[in-house]
Design a protein around this motif. Structure first.
Motif, PDB file in Angstrom:
ATOM      1  N   GLU A  72       0.912  -1.062  -0.081  1.00 28.90           N
ATOM      2  CA  GLU A  72       0.616   0.127   0.196  1.00 28.90           C
ATOM      3  C   GLU A  72       1.036   1.768   0.235  1.00 28.90           C
ATOM      4  N   ASN A  73       1.938   1.225   0.575  1.00 28.83           N
ATOM      5  CA  ASN A  73       2.956   2.304   0.418  1.00 28.83           C
ATOM      6  C   ASN A  73       3.384   2.634  -0.557  1.00 28.83           C
ATOM      7  N   LEU A  74       3.716   1.692  -1.930  1.00 24.32           N
ATOM      8  CA  LEU A  74       4.538   1.343  -2.849  1.00 24.32           C
ATOM      9  C   LEU A  74       3.102   2.090  -3.322  1.00 24.32           C
ATOM     10  N   ASP A  75       1.887   1.780  -3.480  1.00 21.75           N
ATOM     11  CA  ASP A  75       0.724   1.988  -4.346  1.00 21.75           C
ATOM     12  C   ASP A  75       0.825   3.336  -4.341  1.00 21.75           C
ATOM     13  N   LEU A  76       1.351   3.797  -2.775  1.00 20.27           N
ATOM     14  CA  LEU A  76       1.017   5.297  -2.550  1.00 20.27           C
ATOM     15  C   LEU A  76       2.009   5.770  -3.878  1.00 20.27           C
ATOM     16  N   GLY A  77       2.447   5.820  -3.726  1.00 13.39           N
ATOM     17  CA  GLY A  77       4.182   6.499  -4.755  1.00 13.39           C
ATOM     18  C   GLY A  77       3.276   6.552  -6.574  1.00 13.39           C
ATOM     19  N   SER A  78       2.853   5.698  -6.487  1.00 11.52           N
ATOM     20  CA  SER A  78       2.258   6.238  -7.678  1.00 11.52           C
ATOM     21  C   SER A  78       0.895   6.677  -8.468  1.00 11.52           C
ATOM     22  N   PHE A  79       0.752   7.371  -6.973  1.00  9.46           N
ATOM     23  CA  PHE A  79      -0.509   8.141  -6.892  1.00  9.46           C
ATOM     24  C   PHE A  79      -0.828   9.584  -8.804  1.00  9.46           C
ATOM     25  N   THR A  80      -0.008   9.999  -8.268  1.00 14.23           N
ATOM     26  CA  THR A  80      -0.152  10.938  -9.333  1.00 14.23           C
ATOM     27  C   THR A  80       0.431  10.882 -10.566  1.00 14.23           C
ATOM     28  N   ARG A  81       0.417   9.609 -10.769  1.00 18.39           N
ATOM     29  CA  ARG A  81       0.715   8.704 -12.274  1.00 18.39           C
ATOM     30  C   ARG A  81      -0.319   9.142 -13.469  1.00 18.39           C
ATOM     31  N   LYS A  82      -0.476   9.053 -14.808  1.00 13.80           N
ATOM     32  CA  LYS A  82      -1.240   9.407 -15.800  1.00 13.80           C
ATOM     33  C   LYS A  82      -0.977   7.741 -16.089  1.00 13.80           C
ATOM     34  N   ASN A 133       1.388   1.448 -16.482  1.00 17.53           N
ATOM     35  CA  ASN A 133       2.508   0.706 -16.448  1.00 17.53           C
ATOM     36  C   ASN A 133       2.988   0.436 -14.790  1.00 17.53           C
ATOM     37  N   VAL A 134       1.711   0.839 -14.028  1.00 18.43           N
ATOM     38  CA  VAL A 134       2.308   0.674 -12.870  1.00 18.43           C
ATOM     39  C   VAL A 134       2.712  -0.682 -12.212  1.00 18.43           C
ATOM     40  N   ASN A 135       2.050  -1.343 -12.702  1.00 14.76           N
ATOM     41  CA  ASN A 135       2.446  -3.067 -12.228  1.00 14.76           C
ATOM     42  C   ASN A 135       3.916  -3.254 -12.604  1.00 14.76           C
ATOM     43  N   MET A 154       8.956   4.132  -7.466  1.00 13.55           N
ATOM     44  CA  MET A 154       6.851   4.279  -7.983  1.00 13.55           C
ATOM     45  C   MET A 154       6.065   5.830  -8.733  1.00 13.55           C
ATOM     46  N   SER A 155       6.992   6.856  -8.472  1.00 15.21           N
ATOM     47  CA  SER A 155       6.682   7.933  -9.601  1.00 15.21           C
ATOM     48  C   SER A 155       7.131   8.278 -10.573  1.00 15.21           C
ATOM     49  N   LYS A 156       8.132   7.322 -10.748  1.00 18.88           N
ATOM     50  CA  LYS A 156       8.819   7.644 -12.330  1.00 18.88           C
ATOM     51  C   LYS A 156       9.891   9.057 -12.212  1.00 18.88           C
ATOM     52  N   PRO A 157      10.393   9.264 -10.467  1.00 19.69           N
ATOM     53  CA  PRO A 157      11.455  10.474 -10.756  1.00 19.69           C
ATOM     54  C   PRO A 157      12.493  10.812 -12.033  1.00 19.69           C
ATOM     55  N   LYS A 158      12.841  11.656 -12.372  1.00 19.95           N
ATOM     56  CA  LYS A 158      13.443  12.417 -13.383  1.00 19.95           C
ATOM     57  C   LYS A 158      14.069  12.569 -12.327  1.00 19.95           C
ATOM     58  N   LEU A 159      14.757  13.508 -11.537  1.00 18.53           N
ATOM     59  CA  LEU A 159      15.301  13.048 -10.792  1.00 18.53           C
ATOM     60  C   LEU A 159      14.953  13.597  -9.028  1.00 18.53           C
ATOM     61  N   LEU A 160      15.685  12.021  -8.235  1.00 20.23           N
ATOM     62  CA  LEU A 160      15.077  11.677  -7.096  1.00 20.23           C
ATOM     63  C   LEU A 160      16.442  12.601  -5.703  1.00 20.23           C
TER      64      LEU A 160
END
Length: 234
Positions: free
Chosen positions: A95-105, A109-111, A150-156
């Motif tokens: 569930e923590n990891l799922d929250l990382g993808s919350f803003t993704r369109k 590709n999330v799975n 999971m947010s697909k960062p370009k800059l971390l």
């Protein structure tokens, strides 16, 4: 990729960051090192939009983000792993990891990205149904990093990833940081453990009481007499 120009940040009457300028180029690992109170975490929180600057400008991938809302900054691929990890207690690892993808369109590709996170952090796959609060400190750091990925960062942005960790976990975390960078993610690293930070960094900036006092390649800073005396026990 990221350019910070004449940035100042005030907390009430205290100037925590004093007219600093630095940049992070695409593909680099750049580190900011300095003692507690030097302003390192304040800089990251300001870049992320969590703290407002008093003056100065910040551009990310050519766009002005100086006054951008935090969620808008995240949507552009600039993601922070906060100091102290801040995993969501009461929620499972997955569930923590799922929250990382919350803003993704690109939800389709999330799975696949979740599978990649589990491949990178096998312990999280083993404990995906476990409450995040029950993980060790090192495992929580891995979860915080996995959630950011999971947010697909370009800059971390990484804020003190080694804090409170046993040496064996510190070594593993920095191995993972290097691997993430080699896979194409640019990294801005805040780290009090100057030795390990400078070993992985392409370039570094040394901060003292809110000011940048020295900058060079990571290798050269490791050899610097001033850095040796102040941060490396030389």
């Amino acid at each position: 990729m990221l350019k910070v120009t004449d940035l100042s940040v005030n907390y009430d009457m205290i100037q925590a960051v004093k007219n600093i300028s630095f940049e992070v180029n695409e593909g680099e690992i750049v580190t900011l090192i300095g003692a507690n109170g030097a302003g390192k975490s304040t800089i990251l929180r300001t870049i992320s939009g969590l703290v407002r600057s008093g003056s100065g400008d910040m551009t990310y991938r050519g766009k002005d983000i100086t006054k951008a809302a935090p969620q808008k900054i995240v949507e552009q691929g600039l993601i922070q792993v906060p100091e102290g990890r801040h995993v969501f207690k009461g929620l499972t690892v997955q569930e923590n990891l799922d929250l990382g993808s919350f803003t993704r369109k690109d939800k389709e590709n999330v799975n696949a990205d979740l599978d990649h996170v589990f491949e990178r952090f096998p312990i999280l796959a083993e404990r995906k149904k476990q409450d995040a609060a029950t993980l060790s400190g090192g495992e929580q750091q891995m979860l915080a990093m996995g959630r950011a990925l999971m947010s697909k960062p370009k800059l971390l942005l990484l804020d003190e990833p080694s804090m409170g960790l046993a040496p064996i976990f510190i070594k593993e975390i920095f191995r993972i940081i290097e691997d993430i960078n080699k896979q194409g993610t640019t990294i801005l690293l805040i780290e009090q453990n100057a030795n390990v930070a400078l070993q992985v960094a392409d370039r570094g900036y040394v901060l003292e009481t809110g000011k940048i006092v020295l900058t060079d390649t990571g290798k050269n800073l490791l050899k610097s007499d001033a850095v040796q005396k102040a941060y490396l026990g030389g």
